[in-house]
Motif scaffolding. Structure first.
Motif, short mmCIF file in Angstrom:
data_model
loop_
_atom_site.label_atom_id
_atom_site.label_comp_id
_atom_site.label_asym_id
_atom_site.label_seq_id
_atom_site.Cartn_x
_atom_site.Cartn_y
_atom_site.Cartn_z
N LYS A 133 -67.39 -7.59 10.07
CA LYS A 133 -66.13 -8.17 10.50
C LYS A 133 -65.50 -9.00 9.39
CE LYS A 133 -67.24 -8.28 15.43
NZ LYS A 133 -67.53 -9.14 16.60
N GLU A 134 -66.36 -9.70 8.61
CA GLU A 134 -65.85 -10.50 7.51
C GLU A 134 -65.23 -9.63 6.42
OE1 GLU A 134 -69.20 -12.76 6.33
OE2 GLU A 134 -68.97 -14.28 7.87
N ASP A 135 -65.75 -8.42 6.25
CA ASP A 135 -65.25 -7.51 5.22
C ASP A 135 -63.87 -6.99 5.56
OD1 ASP A 135 -67.46 -7.84 3.70
OD2 ASP A 135 -68.48 -6.02 4.41
N LEU A 136 -63.50 -7.02 6.84
CA LEU A 136 -62.20 -6.50 7.25
C LEU A 136 -61.11 -7.54 7.00
CD1 LEU A 136 -63.10 -4.74 10.62
CD2 LEU A 136 -62.82 -3.71 8.37
N LYS A 137 -60.01 -7.10 6.43
CA LYS A 137 -58.89 -7.99 6.14
C LYS A 137 -57.64 -7.50 6.86
CE LYS A 137 -61.43 -10.27 3.20
NZ LYS A 137 -61.88 -11.64 3.48
N LYS A 138 -56.73 -8.43 7.10
CA LYS A 138 -55.45 -8.08 7.68
C LYS A 138 -54.34 -8.49 6.72
CE LYS A 138 -56.53 -8.27 12.63
NZ LYS A 138 -56.17 -8.88 13.93
N LEU A 139 -53.54 -7.52 6.31
CA LEU A 139 -52.42 -7.77 5.42
C LEU A 139 -51.14 -7.34 6.12
CD1 LEU A 139 -53.86 -6.45 2.02
CD2 LEU A 139 -53.93 -8.78 2.93
N SER A 140 -50.08 -8.09 5.92
CA SER A 140 -48.81 -7.79 6.59
C SER A 140 -47.71 -7.55 5.58
CB SER A 140 -48.41 -8.93 7.53
OG SER A 140 -49.36 -9.09 8.55
N VAL A 141 -46.73 -6.76 5.99
CA VAL A 141 -45.54 -6.52 5.19
C VAL A 141 -44.34 -6.48 6.11
CG1 VAL A 141 -45.92 -4.02 5.30
CG2 VAL A 141 -44.42 -4.96 3.53
N SER A 142 -43.30 -7.20 5.73
CA SER A 142 -42.06 -7.23 6.51
C SER A 142 -41.01 -6.43 5.76
CB SER A 142 -41.59 -8.68 6.70
OG SER A 142 -40.38 -8.72 7.44
N LEU A 143 -40.43 -5.44 6.43
CA LEU A 143 -39.48 -4.53 5.79
C LEU A 143 -38.04 -4.91 6.11
CD1 LEU A 143 -41.21 -1.11 6.64
CD2 LEU A 143 -41.47 -2.47 4.54
N ASP A 144 -37.21 -4.82 5.09
CA ASP A 144 -35.76 -4.98 5.29
C ASP A 144 -35.19 -3.57 5.48
OD1 ASP A 144 -33.15 -5.71 5.38
OD2 ASP A 144 -32.97 -6.20 3.24
N ILE A 145 -35.13 -3.13 6.73
CA ILE A 145 -34.82 -1.72 7.02
C ILE A 145 -34.05 -1.64 8.34
CG2 ILE A 145 -37.02 -1.37 8.23
CD1 ILE A 145 -37.18 1.42 7.00
N ASN A 146 -33.10 -0.72 8.41
CA ASN A 146 -32.35 -0.57 9.67
C ASN A 146 -33.15 0.25 10.67
OD1 ASN A 146 -31.83 2.25 9.28
ND2 ASN A 146 -30.17 1.72 7.86
N ALA A 164 -37.20 4.21 12.42
CA ALA A 164 -37.64 5.31 13.29
C ALA A 164 -38.11 6.50 12.46
CB ALA A 164 -36.50 5.74 14.22
N SER A 165 -37.42 6.75 11.35
CA SER A 165 -37.83 7.83 10.45
C SER A 165 -39.18 7.54 9.83
CB SER A 165 -36.79 8.03 9.35
OG SER A 165 -37.23 8.95 8.38
N LEU A 166 -39.40 6.28 9.46
CA LEU A 166 -40.67 5.88 8.83
C LEU A 166 -41.85 6.06 9.77
CD1 LEU A 166 -42.47 4.46 6.71
CD2 LEU A 166 -41.69 2.28 7.67
N VAL A 167 -41.73 5.55 10.99
CA VAL A 167 -42.89 5.58 11.89
C VAL A 167 -43.09 6.94 12.53
CG1 VAL A 167 -42.67 3.12 12.35
CG2 VAL A 167 -41.57 4.75 13.90
N ILE A 210 -46.81 1.85 3.20
CA ILE A 210 -45.71 1.56 4.12
C ILE A 210 -44.45 1.17 3.36
CG2 ILE A 210 -44.93 -0.08 5.89
CD1 ILE A 210 -47.87 -0.09 6.90
N SER A 211 -44.61 0.36 2.31
CA SER A 211 -43.47 -0.05 1.50
C SER A 211 -42.84 1.14 0.79
CB SER A 211 -43.89 -1.11 0.47
OG SER A 211 -44.40 -2.26 1.11
N ASP A 212 -43.68 1.99 0.20
CA ASP A 212 -43.17 3.16 -0.53
C ASP A 212 -42.47 4.15 0.40
OD1 ASP A 212 -44.16 2.09 -2.86
OD2 ASP A 212 -45.98 3.33 -2.88
N LEU A 213 -43.10 4.39 1.55
CA LEU A 213 -42.55 5.36 2.48
C LEU A 213 -41.29 4.83 3.16
CD1 LEU A 213 -45.93 6.64 3.93
CD2 LEU A 213 -44.28 8.01 2.65
N ALA A 214 -41.18 3.51 3.28
CA ALA A 214 -39.94 2.93 3.82
C ALA A 214 -38.78 3.23 2.87
CB ALA A 214 -40.10 1.42 4.00
#
Length: 335
Positions: A11-24, A29-32, A73-77
């Motif tokens: 559990k300690e080895d698992l990390k959570k990273l977040s990214v906030s996109l400036d996207i309409n 919808a196209s991304l996801v 996620i950033s690249d595909l956005a």
């Protein structure tokens, strides 16, 4: 106690990273994708968990995988914002194929000419595929050896179509050994042509895609394209031809030598096969691997080895190939 410690460490080895996109909303919808199918593809490929609230995505997994997930996620956005239509599953898969950079370090990229076929912009999707095309165009005899889904046969047929369209050869000859893939097909009905057609169907499919059905049928009728089982090659000399031997792992050394000595003036040959899918009787040497060993230092002959990194099908195909490779190596060690 030990199990508890192992679980805590995991559990300690698992990390959570977040990214906030400036996207309409439309590009989001196209991304996801429909029902988040594109996000599921990213999760499958990187073995991470992705959650989101609006345009904020959280990636959970081992640190390196989580970082790759955020970057993906950033690249595909950006791709979603720049693409005319919606991102599809194939776009996601091709992103990850293109992001495998280990081979980029091994291969000095040179300009790869675009192959002249019905499909525009066909140049190969991975560094090794592009090297394979360059090898085919600069050698009279080329070998493409590697797992399923790496484009060995398709790119060879594309190179043949390109050479024919440019007038470099007068005909295309496609052949493969008629060996049953681990099953008995029995006495098939029909004449000889109808009996061998099932073995040659992948070659027809590639031609239909690259030339179109009508043009392929017309060229077959004129015998500008010939598709035949390997046994038909004995005694012939193929001049001004682009010859492809597919599924060559199922040739015997004698058949391979026979095929290679059919090559005449103004001809090129490509031999493709997968050493992990040999259907010859137990104890029978594969002509493909035998030839790759014997001819590796002969001038005018190129040998391109593909790996799971070059698989351009569903991401699970690459994982399946890698799993079987590991199992085979472990079996060899046990022996």
């Amino acid at each position: 106690m030990n199990k508890s410690k192992a679980e805590t460490k995991s559990k300690e080895d698992l990390k959570k990273l977040s990214v906030s996109l400036d996207i309409n909303n439309s590009d989001l919808a196209s991304l996801v994708g429909p029902m988040d199918t594109n996000i599921a593809q990213i999760e499958t490929f990187l073995n991470v968990d992705i959650s989101r609230r609006g345009s904020v995505f959280t990636v959970a997994g081992p640190l390196e995988a989580a970082r790759k997930g955020v970057q993906a996620i950033s690249d595909l956005a950006k791709a979603a914002q720049n693409k005319a239509g919606d991102l599809g599953t194939e776009d996601i898969q091709l992103y990850f194929v293109g992001s495998k950079t280990s081979l980029e370090e091994e291969i000095t990229e040179e300009p790869t000419p675009e192959l002249r076929t019905r499909r525009k912009g066909l140049t190969g999707r991975t560094p090794m595929q592009r090297a394979y095309i360059r090898n085919i165009m600069s050698h009279d005899i080329s070998f493409g050896i590697g797992p399923a889904g790496t484009g060995k046969t398709y790119l060879a047929v594309a190179a043949a179509v390109d050479a024919f369209e440019k007038g470099e050869v007068e005909r295309i000859v496609l052949t493969r050994p008629a060996v049953e893939a681990g099953e008995k097909l029995g006495f098939l009905p029909g004449d000889l042509s109808q009996k061998v057609d099932p073995y040659l169907r992948p070659l027809y499919d590639a031609l239909f895609d690259l030339l179109g059905t009508e043009k392929t049928q017309r060229l077959l009728e004129r015998q500008n394209i010939e598709i035949a089982p390997l046994a038909y090659m004995r005694g012939r000399t193929l001049n001004s031809s682009f010859v492809i031997l597919d599924e060559a792992q199922n040739t015997t050394p004698e058949q391979m030598k026979m095929f290679l000595t059919r090559i005449g003036f103004g001809s090129r040959a490509v031999i493709t096969g997968d050493s992990s899918q040999i259907d010859l009787p137990r104890g029978q040497r594969s002509g493909l691997m035998d030839a790759a060993n014997i001819l590796r230092d002969v001038r005018g002959i190129s040998i391109t080895y593909f790996t799971a990194a070059d698989v351009v099908r569903h991401p699970l195909v690459a994982r399946i190939v890698e799993a079987y490779d590991r199992a085979q190596k472990n079996g060899e060690k046990r022996d």
